[in-house]
Design a protein around this motif. Structure first.
Motif, PDB file in Angstrom:
ATOM      1  N   LEU A   1       1.224   5.691  -0.866  1.00  0.00           N
ATOM      2  CA  LEU A   1       0.619   6.992  -1.134  1.00  0.00           C
ATOM      3  C   LEU A   1       1.218   7.475  -2.455  1.00  0.00           C
ATOM      4  O   LEU A   1       2.431   7.358  -2.654  1.00  0.00           O
TER       5      LEU A   1
ATOM      6  N   ILE B   1       0.861  -1.182   0.000  1.00  0.00           N
ATOM      7  CA  ILE B   1       0.000   0.000   0.000  1.00  0.00           C
ATOM      8  C   ILE B   1       0.896   1.230   0.000  1.00  0.00           C
ATOM      9  O   ILE B   1       1.822   1.316   0.812  1.00  0.00           O
TER      10      ILE B   1
ATOM     11  N   SER C   1      -8.036   3.302  -5.535  1.00  0.00           N
ATOM     12  CA  SER C   1      -9.137   2.884  -4.651  1.00  0.00           C
ATOM     13  C   SER C   1     -10.448   2.982  -5.431  1.00  0.00           C
ATOM     14  O   SER C   1     -11.114   4.022  -5.441  1.00  0.00           O
TER      15      SER C   1
ATOM     16  N   TYR D   1      -6.661   1.323   3.825  1.00  0.00           N
ATOM     17  CA  TYR D   1      -6.136   0.099   3.195  1.00  0.00           C
ATOM     18  C   TYR D   1      -5.110  -0.589   4.091  1.00  0.00           C
ATOM     19  O   TYR D   1      -5.056  -1.818   4.152  1.00  0.00           O
TER      20      TYR D   1
ATOM     21  N   CYS E   1      -2.723   4.947  -3.141  1.00  0.00           N
ATOM     22  CA  CYS E   1      -3.736   5.797  -2.507  1.00  0.00           C
ATOM     23  C   CYS E   1      -3.352   7.259  -2.697  1.00  0.00           C
ATOM     24  O   CYS E   1      -2.185   7.619  -2.552  1.00  0.00           O
TER      25      CYS E   1
ATOM     26  N   ALA F   1     -12.144  -1.135   1.124  1.00  0.00           N
ATOM     27  CA  ALA F   1     -10.766  -1.571   1.366  1.00  0.00           C
ATOM     28  C   ALA F   1     -10.737  -3.044   1.758  1.00  0.00           C
ATOM     29  O   ALA F   1      -9.857  -3.795   1.315  1.00  0.00           O
TER      30      ALA F   1
ATOM     31  N   THR G   1      -7.264   7.550   2.819  1.00  0.00           N
ATOM     32  CA  THR G   1      -7.443   6.344   2.010  1.00  0.00           C
ATOM     33  C   THR G   1      -6.327   5.344   2.313  1.00  0.00           C
ATOM     34  O   THR G   1      -6.590   4.152   2.518  1.00  0.00           O
ATOM     35  N   MET G   2      -5.098   5.833   2.389  1.00  0.00           N
ATOM     36  CA  MET G   2      -3.978   4.928   2.659  1.00  0.00           C
ATOM     37  C   MET G   2      -4.161   4.224   4.006  1.00  0.00           C
ATOM     38  O   MET G   2      -3.959   3.007   4.096  1.00  0.00           O
TER      39      MET G   2
END
Ligand code: AR6
Length: 170
Positions: free
Chosen positions: A5, A3, A112, A159, A150, A126, A155-156
């Motif tokens: 950014l 995952i 996403s 996940y 993300c 997620a 959002t990050m």
């Protein structure tokens, strides 16, 4: 899976996935960013499909992108949860990964799907993404690494939480 950014248009993965709409003719959000970065040949390639149903996926070259391929999938629009949204979102991840496998991609990057304009609740989306990707990787022959890219920290974190929970429960 990993995952990160970042901006998916900068990804050097063999395939990046586009959170498209059923017209496959471009839009806002990540779709707009991918079309801008890939150049006008991407739209010309997408026109030939005559659209794509929600949850299915189509593949094109990446044109001016660092990625070799773009896999376009329309995720579901959130309508409250009783319109098969979860199954359709699972299908988007699964069908995108199946196409990546068919085209011998070793690395795949996803945005996403459905959690922007399409308003799918982030934590639920997620969990579906992580479970579908992790299950797929167990039997994949070509695809070795899948990265969720993300665009923002909220959002990050969602996940990261989903992956931690998944690893705890499996
Ligand atoms: N890299 C990675 N993620 C991004 C980027 C980027 N460059 N830009 C935005 N995101 P959305 P959806 C994130 O709305 O909900 C389009 O108009 C964004 O912050 O792009 O599936 C299509 O044409 C969010 O976390 O996709 C459809 O009509 C995530 O990508 C509709 O939007 C998805 O947000 C699809 O809606």
């Amino acid at each position: 899976m990993e995952i990160q950014l970042g901006d998916i248009t900068k990804s050097k993965a063999d395939a990046i996935v586009n959170a498209a709409n059923t017209s496959l003719l471009g839009g806002g959000g990540v779709d707009g960013a991918i079309h801008r970065a890939a150049g006008p040949k991407l739209l010309a390639a997408c026109r030939k499909f005559n659209g794509c149903p929600t949850g299915e996926a189509r593949i094109t070259p990446g044109f001016l992108l660092p990625a070799k391929f773009v896999i376009h999938t329309p995720g579901p629009i959130w309508q409250g949860g009783q319109k098969h949204e979860a199954q359709l979102l699972r299908n988007s991840y699964q069908n995108s990964l199946a196409l990546a496998e068919k085209y011998a991609c070793q690395t795949v990057a996803f945005p996403s799907i459905s959690t922007g304009v399409y308003a799918y609740p982030l934590a639920a989306a997620a969990n579906i993404a992580v479970a579908t990707i992790q299950n797929f990787l167990k039997q994949a022959k070509q695809v070795q690494q899948v990265t969720m890219i993300c665009f923002d920290e909220v959002t990050m974190r969602a996940y990261q939480r989903a992956l931690t929970d998944h690893l705890k429960n499996t």
